[in-house]
Write an enzyme that holds these catalytic residues in place. Sequence first.
Site, PDB file in Angstrom:
ATOM      1  N   HIS A   1     -41.516   8.226  38.118  1.00 42.43           N
ATOM      2  CA  HIS A   1     -41.039   8.370  39.489  1.00 42.43           C
ATOM      3  C   HIS A   1     -39.774   9.223  39.511  1.00 42.43           C
ATOM      4  CE1 HIS A   1     -38.806   4.628  38.209  1.00 42.43           C
ATOM      5  NE2 HIS A   1     -37.817   5.309  38.738  1.00 42.43           N
TER       6      HIS A   1
HETATM    7  P1  TYD Z   1     -40.826  -0.503  37.982  1.00 41.00           P
HETATM    8  O1  TYD Z   1     -40.313   0.279  39.153  1.00 41.00           O
HETATM    9  O2  TYD Z   1     -42.296  -0.518  37.728  1.00 41.00           O
HETATM   10  O3  TYD Z   1     -40.098   0.014  36.672  1.00 41.00           O
HETATM   11  P2  TYD Z   1     -40.200   1.482  36.043  1.00 41.00           P
HETATM   12  O4  TYD Z   1     -40.601   2.412  37.164  1.00 41.00           O
HETATM   13  O5  TYD Z   1     -38.799   1.776  35.590  1.00 41.00           O
HETATM   14  O6  TYD Z   1     -41.163   1.475  34.946  1.00 41.00           O
HETATM   15  O7  TYD Z   1     -40.265  -1.983  38.128  1.00 41.00           O
HETATM   16  C1  TYD Z   1     -40.940  -3.109  37.619  1.00 41.00           C
HETATM   17  C2  TYD Z   1     -40.799  -4.270  38.589  1.00 41.00           C
HETATM   18  O8  TYD Z   1     -39.444  -4.667  38.747  1.00 41.00           O
HETATM   19  C3  TYD Z   1     -41.310  -3.927  39.979  1.00 41.00           C
HETATM   20  O9  TYD Z   1     -42.043  -5.031  40.435  1.00 41.00           O
HETATM   21  C4  TYD Z   1     -40.070  -3.768  40.806  1.00 41.00           C
HETATM   22  C5  TYD Z   1     -39.067  -4.647  40.104  1.00 41.00           C
HETATM   23  N1  TYD Z   1     -37.687  -4.155  40.179  1.00 41.00           N
HETATM   24  C6  TYD Z   1     -36.769  -4.839  40.956  1.00 41.00           C
HETATM   25  O10 TYD Z   1     -37.077  -5.860  41.586  1.00 41.00           O
HETATM   26  N2  TYD Z   1     -35.468  -4.398  40.998  1.00 41.00           N
HETATM   27  C7  TYD Z   1     -35.085  -3.294  40.312  1.00 41.00           C
HETATM   28  O11 TYD Z   1     -33.892  -2.914  40.370  1.00 41.00           O
HETATM   29  C8  TYD Z   1     -36.060  -2.570  39.526  1.00 41.00           C
HETATM   30  C9  TYD Z   1     -35.691  -1.334  38.764  1.00 41.00           C
HETATM   31  C10 TYD Z   1     -37.337  -3.045  39.493  1.00 41.00           C
END
Ligand code: TYD
Length: 138
Positions: free
Chosen positions: A49
């Site tokens: 992303h």
């Molecule tokens: P995700 O966005 O999939 O992580 P990445 O893109 O870095 O691989 O995040 C995983 C899960 O954690 C998703 O359900 C959203 C949650 N999350 C939060 O609740 N707060 C946060 O600050 C972040 C980064 C993720």
Amino acid sequence: MKVTKYAFQQHGDERGQLVALEEYNDIPFEIKRLYYMYGTLDGVRRGFHAHKSLEQILICIHGSCKVLLDNGYEKKTVFLETPYEGLYIPKNMWREMFDFSPDAVLLVLASDYYKEEDYIRSYDEFLAFYNNQAESGK
Ligand code: TYD
């Protein structure tokens, strides 16, 4: 593409090392959130992303991992392997994290709270957004 890595000051003595990070002094933004990834399974690639306005600093405080940065025009892979080095990721930058060592702990300092509306999760949408920003000179 210019990659900005910060080498944080280490306060080492005979007892070991310590790194202290202060917003604006060591980190170029107000730190509104931090989160960390650990226990990442072998072969996992995550991220995929960009952010419309969020800025971040990534620090692999234990173990190692790689980060692919893509500004829509150029790509660079950065290896993170020390707890005293931080990778700055500006807004409008596609990122993917991969090659996590089994013991990797990746700490992220972020300039804002978690806001799903700030995410660009489709690569095509990212390229369109990037081109739009580039054209309007933002
Ligand atoms: P995700 O966005 O999939 O992580 P990445 O893109 O870095 O691989 O995040 C995983 C899960 O954690 C998703 O359900 C959203 C949650 N999350 C939060 O609740 N707060 C946060 O600050 C972040 C980064 C993720």
